[in-house]
Motif scaffolding. Structure first.
Motif, mmCIF file in Angstrom:
data_model
loop_
_atom_site.group_PDB
_atom_site.id
_atom_site.type_symbol
_atom_site.label_atom_id
_atom_site.label_comp_id
_atom_site.label_asym_id
_atom_site.label_seq_id
_atom_site.Cartn_x
_atom_site.Cartn_y
_atom_site.Cartn_z
ATOM 1 N N ASP A 331 -21.087 8.577 6.369
ATOM 2 C CA ASP A 331 -22.071 7.991 5.468
ATOM 3 C C ASP A 331 -21.380 7.387 4.252
ATOM 4 O O ASP A 331 -21.668 6.261 3.839
ATOM 5 C CB ASP A 331 -23.064 9.083 5.051
ATOM 6 C CG ASP A 331 -24.233 8.507 4.305
ATOM 7 O OD1 ASP A 331 -24.753 9.184 3.409
ATOM 8 O OD2 ASP A 331 -24.606 7.356 4.611
ATOM 9 N N GLN A 334 -19.781 4.179 5.011
ATOM 10 C CA GLN A 334 -20.716 3.072 5.124
ATOM 11 C C GLN A 334 -21.132 2.568 3.739
ATOM 12 O O GLN A 334 -21.161 1.372 3.486
ATOM 13 C CB GLN A 334 -21.937 3.538 5.911
ATOM 14 C CG GLN A 334 -22.748 2.382 6.416
ATOM 15 C CD GLN A 334 -24.035 2.864 7.026
ATOM 16 O OE1 GLN A 334 -24.416 4.010 6.854
ATOM 17 N NE2 GLN A 334 -24.696 1.981 7.724
ATOM 18 N N GLN A 335 -21.411 3.540 2.857
ATOM 19 C CA GLN A 335 -21.839 3.142 1.513
ATOM 20 C C GLN A 335 -20.718 2.438 0.783
ATOM 21 O O GLN A 335 -20.949 1.479 0.045
ATOM 22 C CB GLN A 335 -22.295 4.366 0.702
ATOM 23 C CG GLN A 335 -23.456 5.119 1.302
ATOM 24 C CD GLN A 335 -24.584 4.203 1.693
ATOM 25 O OE1 GLN A 335 -24.754 3.110 1.172
ATOM 26 N NE2 GLN A 335 -25.375 4.642 2.641
ATOM 27 N N SER A 337 -18.369 0.700 2.104
ATOM 28 C CA SER A 337 -18.204 -0.641 2.637
ATOM 29 C C SER A 337 -19.302 -1.557 2.103
ATOM 30 O O SER A 337 -19.052 -2.697 1.713
ATOM 31 C CB SER A 337 -18.211 -0.557 4.169
ATOM 32 O OG SER A 337 -18.883 -1.627 4.708
ATOM 33 N N ASN A 338 -20.515 -1.033 2.034
ATOM 34 C CA ASN A 338 -21.622 -1.812 1.495
ATOM 35 C C ASN A 338 -21.392 -2.162 0.029
ATOM 36 O O ASN A 338 -21.509 -3.320 -0.378
ATOM 37 C CB ASN A 338 -22.915 -0.983 1.654
ATOM 38 C CG ASN A 338 -24.123 -1.740 1.176
ATOM 39 O OD1 ASN A 338 -24.111 -2.962 1.175
ATOM 40 N ND2 ASN A 338 -25.148 -1.029 0.773
ATOM 41 N N ALA A 339 -21.018 -1.131 -0.738
ATOM 42 C CA ALA A 339 -20.784 -1.348 -2.164
ATOM 43 C C ALA A 339 -19.661 -2.348 -2.372
ATOM 44 O O ALA A 339 -19.726 -3.215 -3.251
ATOM 45 C CB ALA A 339 -20.459 -0.032 -2.858
ATOM 46 N N SER A 340 -18.635 -2.220 -1.540
ATOM 47 C CA SER A 340 -17.502 -3.122 -1.692
ATOM 48 C C SER A 340 -17.919 -4.563 -1.415
ATOM 49 O O SER A 340 -17.502 -5.509 -2.082
ATOM 50 C CB SER A 340 -16.384 -2.638 -0.770
ATOM 51 O OG SER A 340 -15.719 -3.687 -0.204
ATOM 52 N N GLN A 341 -18.805 -4.733 -0.414
ATOM 53 C CA GLN A 341 -19.302 -6.070 -0.132
ATOM 54 C C GLN A 341 -20.079 -6.633 -1.313
ATOM 55 O O GLN A 341 -19.901 -7.780 -1.729
ATOM 56 C CB GLN A 341 -20.248 -6.002 1.066
ATOM 57 C CG GLN A 341 -19.668 -6.536 2.330
ATOM 58 C CD GLN A 341 -20.688 -6.440 3.452
ATOM 59 O OE1 GLN A 341 -21.523 -5.536 3.458
ATOM 60 N NE2 GLN A 341 -20.611 -7.342 4.373
ATOM 61 N N GLN A 342 -20.972 -5.797 -1.833
ATOM 62 C CA GLN A 342 -21.804 -6.261 -2.947
ATOM 63 C C GLN A 342 -20.934 -6.569 -4.147
ATOM 64 O O GLN A 342 -21.197 -7.510 -4.897
ATOM 65 C CB GLN A 342 -22.838 -5.190 -3.318
ATOM 66 C CG GLN A 342 -23.818 -4.858 -2.232
ATOM 67 C CD GLN A 342 -24.492 -6.089 -1.682
ATOM 68 O OE1 GLN A 342 -24.576 -7.119 -2.334
ATOM 69 N NE2 GLN A 342 -24.968 -5.996 -0.464
ATOM 70 N N ASP B 120 -28.428 -6.285 -6.020
ATOM 71 C CA ASP B 120 -27.884 -5.743 -4.768
ATOM 72 C C ASP B 120 -26.786 -4.732 -5.041
ATOM 73 O O ASP B 120 -26.719 -3.680 -4.413
ATOM 74 C CB ASP B 120 -27.296 -6.883 -3.909
ATOM 75 C CG ASP B 120 -28.388 -7.776 -3.363
ATOM 76 O OD1 ASP B 120 -28.086 -8.923 -3.004
ATOM 77 O OD2 ASP B 120 -29.546 -7.315 -3.302
ATOM 78 N N LYS B 123 -28.150 -1.444 -6.216
ATOM 79 C CA LYS B 123 -28.684 -0.634 -5.118
ATOM 80 C C LYS B 123 -27.555 0.027 -4.331
ATOM 81 O O LYS B 123 -27.600 1.226 -4.024
ATOM 82 C CB LYS B 123 -29.505 -1.517 -4.163
ATOM 83 C CG LYS B 123 -30.802 -1.971 -4.732
ATOM 84 C CD LYS B 123 -31.793 -2.343 -3.609
ATOM 85 C CE LYS B 123 -33.047 -2.966 -4.185
ATOM 86 N NZ LYS B 123 -32.844 -4.359 -4.629
ATOM 87 N N ALA B 124 -26.520 -0.776 -4.027
ATOM 88 C CA ALA B 124 -25.410 -0.240 -3.223
ATOM 89 C C ALA B 124 -24.739 0.913 -3.949
ATOM 90 O O ALA B 124 -24.411 1.940 -3.349
ATOM 91 C CB ALA B 124 -24.405 -1.346 -2.928
#
Lengths: 511, 301
Positions: A331, A334-335, A337-342, B120, B123-124
């Motif tokens: 988990d 995943q977070q 990776s998401n945060a890094s994208q944002q 965004d 939220k992340a």
């Protein structure tokens, strides 16, 4: 000089224009901007912006005079604006407010080695001085291949190193070797990922830039190893840092040649007299990276049986806590990776707004010039003066955006680093599951061997006097069983060891 | 947005010293619904028939404007140096303004994009914080909340920019375009005046000839000549009116624009300053919370 240029050329031109733009504000003697930490200067600048330019301008009916009262920012010279208005901070230890905040890099190192911060031992590594060298081995190409070596200097007070300062020359290939040997020897540990090979980029980028990038990456990597509580004492690292000349570690061979070696042995394994047995020492390594094709096939079959077969294998991943933590880590990954994208898209958005602000400023400057040249009325001159202020403010703002963004990039980079660490976690987990698979495979081997032995014994007991060949077979089989049992013990030990390592590591992460 | 634009438009007409008096404006403002319906169906006055192919007409007008004003179409044009200067000024001005307006619009878009990506990101980060333990998790969640809050402020500023900065710029461009249209009229009036002057002179010569010849056509031609002369004088007067009006209008235009743009710049600067302050305050306010968190984590280690 009109907007009829093609867009790109216009953009590049404008960036240069922005760089070369001399903001000819009269230097103010009371430059609080220069004295205080830039942030408060910025603030006071903003408050001056709040004044009504229109009212002020109406009071000077002659806008041809330079307006000393109208400087929106205690005007720093151009140079000041370029040199980091937020104060130079290489380590991120001074942020804009002058408050020392722990940079995330230090935090991540704290993460990896709590012990290092409590003890006084240190291991400092620096990578520098890239030099081109010639490939000396027989190469077909005359003039040979060139590669780059880096000077790796170490200072340490760790006893096991047997010395205080070392310096050697290493090339990137050596680092790859080091990293591979470490992952073999320290299966189950969270090993920091090494820098990428960047095959394409090394060809495409400017040599200097690329080498510099790589140097920085290498230094980072070696420093991470140096703070890892276990890896910093590893033999491999010691050898890497100390031994002059050629690196005496076994080099990694590529997949193709390994498979080739394995294929040579395969026929004799399958059909030959030699009993195919996995020696105990081989069992400690995963099947995938090795040359033993038969073992690879066997384990593959076992994993298929695990997935599709109806029977549960004898040893399974039972540790509930481990499974829970594993899920949490997944988990987290995943977070991250998401945060890094944002974070990346945030940085881009900040860059865009800074750019557009600059372009707007430039457009207004052009307009100002135009109006001033063609002025037929005073109202035009007045307007031109207003416009100029707005334009210079906009250009300055754009520069500030750029600075802020550079800082943002630096700090949010921590997210990317953590993500890289997650890869290390992944490989540790896969070490564990392949060890488990080995155990399972051996167990099923054993059980089938046992049943064969039983059958043979049952058969031969029926023949009086014993069947020579059968007896021989039984003897052989018993041998095989013994070796396999040994191997099984080893595999189980290895698996348990990995489990223990994981517990230790996971404990580290969560506390 | 449309409401605001209409508001500005009608007020502008009403405040113009000459346009105030127009019949059309009075009808627009006063007539009841019935009268309006009739007027709409009659296609007179303010409800002239809509051109069929709008695009084509637009293109025609565009090319005609540049041709006529830059003197490409007819060889007949004013040889007034000052007016030439004005013409080129107006054309260049339009280009510059269009570029500025383009960037202003893009800036609005950038604000929106930044706002979106901050939201965004917030939220992340909050989700990331949910993976972590107590104080670290709280720190992340604070960060995320601040980020989202800033995103709202950015969206607001984007709107403000659009209304109070980009709109006036667009307006400015439109004003310049209408000046160009007036220049077309002026050129046409000039051409007419010249043509009529030519024709009148020719007629005069003809009349003189006839008078010398003592032809009986003299009377007829004399009448024609007198008419032509009247027309010519009228055309000249018309042209002169346009010239005078134009020069007055230009002065007014420049002054008006200085005021408008001054206001727009002020709004722009105010908005940006306010936004920057809010952003700075937000992050600065977050720092103590983060510091307390990081010191806690170090203690527990």
């Amino acid at each position: 000089m009109m907007g009829s240029d093609n867009e790109e050329a216009h953009l590049y031109a404008s960036r240069e224009e922005m760089e070369s733009l001399v903001l000819d504000e009269p230097p103010s003697p009371s430059s609080s901007f220069n004295n205080s930490k830039s942030f408060s200067g910025f603030r006071s600048a903003l408050s001056t912006l709040e004044e009504d330019p229109l009212l002020r301008d109406h009071h000077h009916r002659n806008p041809n005079l330079p307006d000393h009262n109208n400087s929106y920012l205690e005007p720093p010279s151009y140079a000041d604006v370029i040199f980091s208005p937020f104060g130079s901070d290489d380590n991120g230890t001074n942020d804009a407010n002058g408050i020392s905040v722990e940079s995330p890099k230090e935090e991540s190192e704290g993460f990896l080695s709590r012990s290092a911060s409590t003890s006084t031992e240190y291991l400092k590594i620096s990578v520098s001085n890239p030099q081109k060298e010639q490939e000396t081995s027989n190469s077909l190409v005359p003039g040979g291949n060139t590669y780059v070596t880096y000077l790796v200097m170490t200072r340490t007070n760790i006893v096991e190193f047997g010395g205080a300062e070392f310096s050697v020359r290493r090339r990137f290939k050596d680092v790859v070797t080091l990293s591979d040997r470490l992952s073999e020897s320290y299966r189950g540990f969270f090993i920091p990922p090494r820098p990428d090979k960047n095959v394409v980029e090394s060809q495409v980028m400017q040599k200097q830039e690329f080498v510099e990038q790589r140097r920085v990456a290498l230094e980072k990597y070696l420093c991470r190893l140096a703070v890892h509580p276990v890896l910093k004492r590893s033999d491999e690292l010691k050898v890497f840092l100390q031994v002059q000349g050629k690196l005496p570690l076994v080099t990694t061979t590529d997949v193709a040649s390994r498979m080739l070696d394995g294929a040579v042995k395969l026929p004799s394994q399958l059909f030959g007299e030699s009993v195919s047995v996995v020696a105990p020492h081989e069992v400690v390594q995963p099947a995938k990276g090795g040359r033993d094709l038969l073992r690879i096939f066997k384990e593959l079959r076992q994993s298929v049986t695990n997935d599709w077969g109806g029977v549960k294998p004898q040893v399974v991943e039972e540790d509930k806590e481990f499974l829970e933590k594993k899920e949490k880590l997944q988990d987290l990954e995943q977070q991250l990776s998401n945060a890094s994208q944002q974070a990346e898209s945030l940085v881009k958005a900040q860059q865009d707004i800074g750019e557009t602000m600059g372009e707007l400023g430039l457009a207004f400057i052009k307009l100002t010039k135009f109006e001033t040249e063609e002025a037929m009325f005073n109202s035009q001159r007045l307007r031109a003066a207003n416009m100029k202020h707005v334009a210079t403010a906009a250009v300055k703002a754009s520069r500030f955006y750029r600075e802020a963004n550079a800082q943002t990039v630096r700090h949010l980079d921590a997210l990317h680093e953590y993500l890289g660490l997650m890869l290390a976690v992944h490989s540790a987990f896969s070490d564990r599951s392949s060890a488990l698979l080995t155990v399972q495979t051996l167990l099923s081997d054993l059980s089938s061997l046992h049943s064969r032995a039983e059958k043979l014994e049952a058969a031969s007991s029926k023949i009086f006097g014993g069947d020579k060949s059968r007896i021989r077979k039984i003897e052989e089989l018993k041998e095989t069983i013994k070796v396999t049992e040994d191997a099984k013990m080893c595999a189980i030990k290895e698996y348990e060891r990995i489990k223990v390592t994981h517990v230790f590591k996971i404990y580290n992460i969560w506390h | 947005m449309r409401r605001q634009a209409l508001d500005i438009f009608v007020n502008r007409i009403a405040s113009h010293p000459d346009l105030q008096q127009s019949e059309d404006l009075k009808t627009f403002l006063q007539a009841e619904e019935e009268t309006m319906e009739r007027a709409r169906s009659q296609e007179t006055g303010i409800f002239k028939k809509k051109p069929g192919d709008l695009m084509q007409i637009f293109k025609d007008v565009q090319s005609k404007v540049s041709d006529v004003v830059l003197g490409k179409e007819k060889p007949v044009e004013e040889s007034n140096a000052e007016y030439e200067k004005l013409k080129h000024y107006i054309f260049e001005l339009e280009d510059h303004l269009a570029e500025a307006q383009k960037h202003a619009f893009r800036l609005v878009k950038r604000h929106r994009e930044l706002g979106q990506s901050l939201s965004d990101f917030g939220k992340a980060v909050k989700l990331l914080g949910a993976c972590e333990g107590k104080s670290l998790g709280k720190a992340f969640s604070d960060l995320g909340t601040k980020s989202e809050m800033l995103s709202v402020k950015l969206q607001k500023e984007a709107h403000n920019l659009l209304m109070n900065f980009e709109e006036p710029l667009k307006d400015y461009v439109r004003a310049v375009q209408s000046i160009k249209a007036t220049m077309v009229e002026r050129a046409n009036a000039f051409r007419q005046q010249c043509e009529l002057a030519e024709t009148t002179k020719l007629k005069e010569i003809n009349l003189d000839k006839l008078m010398l010849m003592r032809s009986d056509k003299v009377g007829e031609v004399e009448i024609e000549y007198k008419e032509l002369k009247a027309d010519s004088e009228e055309a000249t007067k018309r042209f002169e009116i346009i010239v005078r009006l134009m020069s007055e209008e230009i002065v007014r235009f420049q002054e008006q624009k200085t005021l408008d743009m001054g206001l727009a710049f002020h709004e722009f600067a105010k908005g940006q300053a306010r936004l920057a302050n809010e952003i700075a305050d937000a992050w600065r306010g977050l720092l103590p919370k983060l510091e307390s968190c990081s010191s806690l984590t170090h203690e527990s280690q």
